[in-house]
Design a protein around this motif. Structure first.
Motif, PDB file in Angstrom:
ATOM      1  N   GLU B  35       0.832  -1.203   0.000  1.00  0.00           N
ATOM      2  CA  GLU B  35       0.000   0.000   0.000  1.00  0.00           C
ATOM      3  C   GLU B  35       0.869   1.257   0.000  1.00  0.00           C
ATOM      4  O   GLU B  35       0.555   2.245  -0.667  1.00  0.00           O
ATOM      5  CB  GLU B  35      -0.911   0.009   1.231  1.00  0.00           C
ATOM      6  N   LEU B  36       1.969   1.209   0.745  1.00  0.00           N
ATOM      7  CA  LEU B  36       2.868   2.375   0.785  1.00  0.00           C
ATOM      8  C   LEU B  36       3.453   2.641  -0.592  1.00  0.00           C
ATOM      9  O   LEU B  36       3.540   3.796  -1.034  1.00  0.00           O
ATOM     10  CB  LEU B  36       3.972   2.123   1.809  1.00  0.00           C
ATOM     11  N   ILE B  67      -6.593   4.456  -6.257  1.00  0.00           N
ATOM     12  CA  ILE B  67      -7.023   4.265  -4.871  1.00  0.00           C
ATOM     13  C   ILE B  67      -8.103   3.194  -4.807  1.00  0.00           C
ATOM     14  O   ILE B  67      -8.080   2.311  -3.932  1.00  0.00           O
ATOM     15  CB  ILE B  67      -7.510   5.602  -4.278  1.00  0.00           C
ATOM     16  N   ALA B  68      -9.034   3.223  -5.780  1.00  0.00           N
ATOM     17  CA  ALA B  68     -10.102   2.220  -5.773  1.00  0.00           C
ATOM     18  C   ALA B  68      -9.524   0.820  -5.967  1.00  0.00           C
ATOM     19  O   ALA B  68      -9.881  -0.124  -5.239  1.00  0.00           O
ATOM     20  CB  ALA B  68     -11.105   2.535  -6.878  1.00  0.00           C
ATOM     21  N   ILE B  69      -8.596   0.697  -6.934  1.00  0.00           N
ATOM     22  CA  ILE B  69      -8.008  -0.625  -7.185  1.00  0.00           C
ATOM     23  C   ILE B  69      -7.219  -1.094  -5.970  1.00  0.00           C
ATOM     24  O   ILE B  69      -7.253  -2.272  -5.592  1.00  0.00           O
ATOM     25  CB  ILE B  69      -7.085  -0.567  -8.415  1.00  0.00           C
ATOM     26  N   ALA B  70      -6.488  -0.161  -5.323  1.00  0.00           N
ATOM     27  CA  ALA B  70      -5.677  -0.543  -4.169  1.00  0.00           C
ATOM     28  C   ALA B  70      -6.558  -1.002  -3.018  1.00  0.00           C
ATOM     29  O   ALA B  70      -6.200  -1.942  -2.295  1.00  0.00           O
ATOM     30  CB  ALA B  70      -4.803   0.627  -3.743  1.00  0.00           C
ATOM     31  N   VAL B  76      -8.989  -8.135  -0.952  1.00  0.00           N
ATOM     32  CA  VAL B  76      -8.770  -9.502  -1.420  1.00  0.00           C
ATOM     33  C   VAL B  76      -7.524 -10.092  -0.774  1.00  0.00           C
ATOM     34  O   VAL B  76      -7.488 -11.276  -0.403  1.00  0.00           O
ATOM     35  CB  VAL B  76      -8.679  -9.518  -2.954  1.00  0.00           C
ATOM     36  N   GLY B  77      -6.483  -9.258  -0.597  1.00  0.00           N
ATOM     37  CA  GLY B  77      -5.263  -9.746   0.037  1.00  0.00           C
ATOM     38  C   GLY B  77      -5.511 -10.219   1.455  1.00  0.00           C
ATOM     39  O   GLY B  77      -5.034 -11.287   1.857  1.00  0.00           O
ATOM     40  N   ILE B  78      -6.263  -9.422   2.225  1.00  0.00           N
ATOM     41  CA  ILE B  78      -6.555  -9.829   3.596  1.00  0.00           C
ATOM     42  C   ILE B  78      -7.390 -11.102   3.617  1.00  0.00           C
ATOM     43  O   ILE B  78      -7.174 -12.001   4.442  1.00  0.00           O
ATOM     44  CB  ILE B  78      -7.280  -8.680   4.336  1.00  0.00           C
TER      45      ILE B  78
END
Lengths: 169, 101
Positions: B35-36, B67-70, B76-78
């Motif tokens: 994210e960073l 931002i939306a994609i992130a 999904v990652g979590i």
């Protein structure tokens, strides 16, 4: 370089952003890392305000310091973490990754300072929220709709993935 | 303020995130470092939108999409991480080696 308010604000914001990120790397408790990174995201929102993007700054605070941080904290709490990560041992792998990342950073910085970026003469571009909305809903209408579909798919996918599997008979 | 300062700030944040992705052992922190890195790229986009050769609002629109994609990626990652944790009983990225040849 003359000292202007913008310069001071940029200095403070970038120091807090980088400081938060460096603290994130060095703290040992996972929860403290999450808080440090939330602070970094908050400083980046300030940088967005400096860059004439107030809507993006608010979006950044809402989504990153609000939603993503809380999501990550949930992720930390739902997985059993050793509350203290292993004490920062400096092994050979870390050293090599530090050297690699440092070399990459040096190359990127060299390129940035070498390339002639032409700054524009016309500085009176309208960066208002109204223009942003017009741009999204006229020029970028199709990508906007595709993004909404992607968010829906990601929502369903996350729910399906995180659902507890039933015991198969 | 000129463009290079913002680009340098973004480069520093990107490299810190990259270092975190490589060295962190907790998988949640790896996601956080990603994210960073995405945020550093967002700073680049917005800086070029204001100080680039053709100042244009498109950079800010791209940042909104990023931002939306992130956010979707984080969710999904979590979820994948929780499923993995349920199967393997650990959140350390080193232990996820069942696909190792």
């Amino acid at each position: 370089m003359n000292i202007s308010g913008e310069l001071i604000a940029f200095f403070i914001l970038s120091v807090s952003a980088i400081g938060g990120a460096v603290f994130m790397m060095n703290l040992t408790r996972v929860m403290h890392m999450a808080l440090a990174l939330a602070f970094t995201f908050f400083s980046i929102a300030g940088v967005f305000i400096l860059l004439d993007a107030p809507f993006l700054a608010v979006t950044q605070i809402l989504i990153y310091t609000g939603a993503v941080s809380i999501l990550m904290i949930f992720g930390i709490m739902l997985t059993k973490h050793k509350d203290e990560e292993n004490p920062p041992s400096f092994d050979i792998k870390k050293l090599w990754s530090l050297i690699g990342v440092g070399a990459f950073f040096a190359v990127v910085l060299w390129i940035i300072y070498q390339s002639p970026f032409f700054t524009s003469e016309e500085t009176v571009t309208d960066f208002s929220v109204k223009m942003l909305g017009k741009s999204i809903f006229q020029q970028y209408m199709i990508p906007f709709e595709v993004t909404s579909i992607l968010l829906l798919v990601a929502l369903i996918g996350a729910a399906v993935l995180a659902k507890r599997e039933e015991k198969r008979k | 303020m000129n463009l290079t300062s913002y680009l340098a700030l973004a480069a520093i944040l990107f490299c810190i995130g990259l270092y975190g992705v490589i060295t962190k052992r907790n998988a949640v922190m790896v996601l956080f470092s990603i994210e960073l890195m995405l945020n550093a790229v967002n700073i680049n986009l917005v800086a070029f939108a204001k100080y680039g050769m053709v100042p244009n609002i498109s950079g800010q629109v791209f940042t909104l999409f990023t931002i939306a994609i992130a956010a979707a990626e984080a969710a999904v990652g979590i979820a994948i991480l929780l499923a993995l944790y349920r199967n393997k009983g650990t959140a350390e990225a080193d232990k996820y080696n069942s696909m190792k040849g």
